[in-house]
Enzyme design. Structure first.
Site, PDB file in Angstrom:
ATOM      1  N   ASP A 169      -9.867   8.712  -5.248  1.00 24.99           N
ATOM      2  CA  ASP A 169      -8.457   8.437  -5.489  1.00 24.99           C
ATOM      3  C   ASP A 169      -7.545   9.510  -4.903  1.00 24.99           C
ATOM      4  O   ASP A 169      -7.487  10.620  -5.413  1.00 24.99           O
ATOM      5  CB  ASP A 169      -8.210   8.309  -6.998  1.00 24.99           C
ATOM      6  N   ASP A 366      -2.270   5.953   0.789  1.00 25.32           N
ATOM      7  CA  ASP A 366      -3.041   5.846  -0.439  1.00 25.32           C
ATOM      8  C   ASP A 366      -4.357   5.118  -0.193  1.00 25.32           C
ATOM      9  O   ASP A 366      -4.392   4.116   0.524  1.00 25.32           O
ATOM     10  CB  ASP A 366      -2.200   5.112  -1.491  1.00 25.32           C
TER      11      ASP A 366
END
Ligand SMILES: *[C@@H]1O[C@H](CO)[C@@H](O)[C@H](O)[C@H]1NC(C)=O
Ligand SMILES: *[C@@H]1O[C@H](CO)[C@@H](O)[C@H](O)[C@H]1NC(C)=O
Ligand SMILES: *[C@@H]1O[C@H](CO)[C@@H](O)[C@H](O)[C@H]1NC(C)=O
Length: 486
Positions: A169, A366
């Site tokens: 992440d 991301d």
């Protein structure tokens, strides 16, 4: 009068800022590029077939080591390769993916919103569904029921190391695993981590710098308790400790991680999360890594790639400035200057990709968001240009958040308008066609995979990053995009 003056200035300003960008790009890239329709459809069939036998198969694959000796490298897997064939067809797989995606964008948006307003993320729990920005239609499905995480790696925790899957992440910093004893643990594929069985497990005291660096911590019995809420219903609470983390045959001692006794939200067998954000508690920061990179393999395939730390940026890499938001050090912003379709820059406001003084705006990269999100005005300009360039294709009705879709069932390959990201100094990243025209079923319906957002920032999602090695050179503040370096 005052109104007229400001109106006139507004119009003038708008015209000026538009004209600055309405020009064609001096580019060697052709105006169109080829989409392999048949190959994309075959991928959708593979993704829902039973040919992928889940985690074990990927585990046995040897990954290539691209790295130099001082670097660390570990295999990276897509969600599809870990999840058993749990969807009857691709439409259903996509619906679940897009529901997770909306939850993800809400969660990132909430995080930024709170940082900009100076509020800690603890105020998110229990999650207020009405809070934050709303994304498109579709049922509100929290990360809790869907399971977060799109890409995974396997790491060793403790001494001797227990091997577990963790979600990768880039949108958060604190790494953690589910820990015994569980007050509330979701199901995971590997055994729950047993602190008592690890010789390297050590609680952090409340006075430690690392405890105090947490957004939210509490002191109990002079040991540090952490809490991370992801804003989509997922959260983890437990002891903040130091442990040894083993990756790719190397061990890193004294890494601060969460030992989560109460955890909600992450499924797909992963035991926890590896925080790759830009904050001081993230794994790369604790490693003192000068850079890291990943290559996100095709989301519909079970092939593996690598996550690497401290490896050199490959040759033929398109580089762009890596920018930080003074309000929030977690996110990686990129110095995007424009987007082109068919070799023409789309018209965007000058401020389209800039971080403003409050910490809003800008565009982040991301790993967990699928579809690239752009501010509405920018999205509209991009979509119009793309649709204008596809007049020869059979258009069809929108699907979920996509509003530019095509029926390509009768074609094996098709020429589509070229789409590129542009950076300072005339640098250009030409996206492969399959990174923006994606199948939404196995019958030949494809959609333009960008979407508008009302979130504080824009997001370059993993659909647009597929097959590209993305390097975060934090020491030099550079982001690198290397085509075909998985
Ligand atoms: C506090 O620490 C002591 C000694 O380490 C331990 O025996 C006790 O159970 C702890 N209390 C709580 C509430 O965790
Ligand atoms: C990173 O640097 C800090 C501060 O210099 C040091 O205490 C720590 O041991 C280093 N960590 C690693 C993994 O090299
Ligand atoms: C639409 O596409 C045509 C070529 O097909 C091009 O000449 C024209 O400039 C485009 N218009 C816009 C607004 O992009």
């Amino acid at each position: 009068m005052a109104l007229m003056v400001s109106l006139c200035c507004y119009i003038l300003f708008t015209l000026l800022s538009y004209s600055a960008h309405s020009r064609s790009v001096p580019t060697t890239t052709s105006k169109t590029t080829v989409l392999d329709v048949a190959a994309s459809i075959q991928d959708t069939l593979n993704a829902v077939s039973s040919q992928y036998s889940g985690a074990t198969q990927s585990l046995t694959q040897q990954h290539q080591t691209l790295s130099v000796s001082s670097s660390l490298s570990l295999p990276l897997h897509s969600r599809v390769s870990l999840q058993q064939h749990s969807h009857p067809d691709y439409k259903s797989l996509l619906a679940a993916r897009l529901a997770r995606d909306s939850a993800r964008v809400r969660s990132l948006s909430t995080r930024l919103d709170l940082a900009v307003r100076g509020i800690a993320t603890s105020d998110l729990k229990p999650v207020d569904e009405n809070f934050g920005t709303h994304e498109f239609e579709g049922p509100v499905v929290s990360g809790t029921s869907q399971g977060s995480g799109e890409y995974f790696s396997r790491v060793g925790i403790g001494k001797p190391p227990s091997q577990v899957y963790v979600v990768l992440d880039t949108g958060s910093d604190v790494s953690w695993v589910q820990c015994a004893p569980c007050a509330d643990c979701y199901q995971q594929a590997d055994p729950i981590f047993e602190p008592a069985a690890s010789a390297s497990y050590a609680p952090l005291s409340c006075e430690s710098t690392r405890c105090e660096s947490l957004d939210v911590f509490e002191c109990r019995n002079n040991t540090c308790l952490y809490e991370v809420a992801y804003g989509d219903g997922s959260y983890t609470v437990g002891d903040f400790v130091t442990e040894t983390i083993s990756i790719g045959g190397e061990s890193v001692k004294d890494v601060a991680i969460g030992c989560g006794h109460t955890n909600e939200g992450l499924f797909v067998g992963a035991a926890g999360l590896l925080g790759l954000g830009g904050g001081t508690l993230s794994f790369p920061s604790q490693l003192n890594a000068t850079s890291f990179s990943y290559c996100l393999v095709n989301r519909d395939s079970d092939s593996a790639s690598t996550l690497e730390f401290n490896s050199a940026i490959p040759h033929n890499t398109v580089t762009a400035p890596l920018r930080r938001n003074p309000q929030l050090d977690t996110f990686y912003y990129v110095g995007l200057t424009g987007i082109s379709v068919s070799g023409e820059l789309i018209k965007t406001p000058n401020t389209a990709f800039k971080i403003d003084e409050n910490g809003n705006g800008g565009i982040i990269i991301d790993s967990g968001t699928a579809v690239t999100r752009l501010q509405a005005e920018t999205y509209d300009a991009l979509r119009s240009a793309f649709v204008n360039g596809t007049q020869g294709l059979q258009s069809t009705s929108g699907v979920a958040l996509f509003d530019a879709c095509y029926d390509l069932a009768s074609m094996k390959t098709v020429d589509v308008p070229a789409v590129s990201f542009h950076f300072e100094d005339g640098k250009e990243l030409a996206l492969p066609a399959k990174n923006y025209l994606i199948p939404v079923d196995s019958q030949g319906t494809f959609c333009f995979a960008f979407a508008p957002t009302s979130a504080g920032m824009s997001i370059i999602g993993n659909v647009q990053q597929q097959g590209t090695r993305v390097s975060f050179d934090t020491a030099n503040s550079v982001v690198g995009f290397s085509a075909d370096q998985c």
